[in-house]
Scaffold this motif. Structure first.
Motif: not given
Length: 281
Positions: A204-211, A231-235, A239-243, A254-259
């Motif tokens: 959660g911290e990684a996704l909140r802070l990271g560009t 979040l939208a496309r775990p490789a 990664v799928e389990r992590l997110v 997922d589509e609106r996350l960037c906003a």
């Protein structure tokens, strides 16, 4: 400007092994200048090892690490560390020094004959991390955990480095303080444009802070992308389990996350738009 000059940190086929245990394996990565890179993964996956190679606290078994286009092997280790900010969990301040002495420690080493310059730097970074000037005469034991961590960040930034390394910096504070510190470091990155590499165990911290977010497992890159992409496309399944839990915890699609103002993806998109405006695009 060429692509190479936009690279702040580069790993070239880096492997790190301790005896028969390989921590990083054929690790290749380029970190752009001004990026806020968060590194997340399972315990022992190599995230702290990768971070500490930048300032030569750990040497690679093979491969090369470049900072600003220079191989760190060719740079004096002390000189290198003085030019790179480093903040870790618990701040690790010098207990016998005041706040001012802690923050001014590296600037004093670099500017022995320019006391006024050091004082300006201390004052500037105290303001930036949100600490009052009347706190300069206090000792670490007189500060709260959040205040100590802010002083640690100010100390790491006081020499105005181009790069800041952060290793689980908010892991020792309560959740409310942690949220406040996350907001502060995001603001500092936005205002100063410094390159940040930030290790965390918290997706959660990684996704909140990271560009951009780097996901590691067993010494190998699982995915490297924007928070929205992660979040939208775990490789991978890892990664799928992590997110999975984080995706359910977020009210946005997922589509609106960037906003989302709390997402690094939003800051990355805003920076790209600003760059385009500066170029008249």
């Amino acid at each position: 400007m060429s692509e190479t000059t936009d690279i702040a940190i580069e790993y070239r086929d880096v492997t790190k092994a301790y005896g028969e245990k390989t921590v990083l394996s054929h690790f290749d990565l380029r970190v752009q200048k001004g990026e806020f890179l968060t590194i997340v993964g399972s315990s022992g996956c190599g995230k702290t090892t990768a971070l500490k190679m930048v300032n030569r606290l750990i040497e690679p078994t093979s491969g090369d690490v470049l900072v600003g286009g220079r191989n760190v092997r060719d740079v004096d280790a002390i000189e290198l560390r003085r030019s790179i900010g480093y903040a870790i969990q618990g701040s690790v301040l010098f207990p016998h020094m005041t706040v001012e002495e802690n923050v001014s420690y590296v600037p004093n080493l670099l500017n022995r004959r320019d006391r006024a310059r050091t004082e300006r730097a201390v004052s500037k970074w105290m303001d930036i991390v949100g600490l009052p000037q009347d706190m300069l005469d206090r000792y670490p034991a007189e500060l709260s955990g959040g205040q100590q961590q802010r002083v640690g960040i100010a100390r790491a930034l006081a020499a105005s480095p181009d790069t800041l390394l952060m290793d689980e910096p908010f892991g020792a504070v309560d959740e409310i303080t942690r949220g406040q510190l996350q907001t502060e470091i995001a603001r500092i990155h936005r205002e100063c444009g410094i390159t940040i590499m930030f290790v965390t165990h918290d997706i959660g911290e990684a996704l909140r802070l990271g560009t951009r977010v780097l996901v590691l497992d067993a010494g190998r890159i699982q995915q490297y992308g924007t928070p929205q992409e992660i979040l939208a496309r775990p490789a991978t399944e890892f990664v799928e389990r992590l997110v999975a839990r984080q995706r359910h915890a977020c009210d946005l699609s997922d589509e609106r996350l960037c906003a989302c103002e709390h997402s690094g993806a939003a800051r990355a998109e805003a920076a790209l738009l600003a760059q385009g405006a500066d170029k008249g695009e």
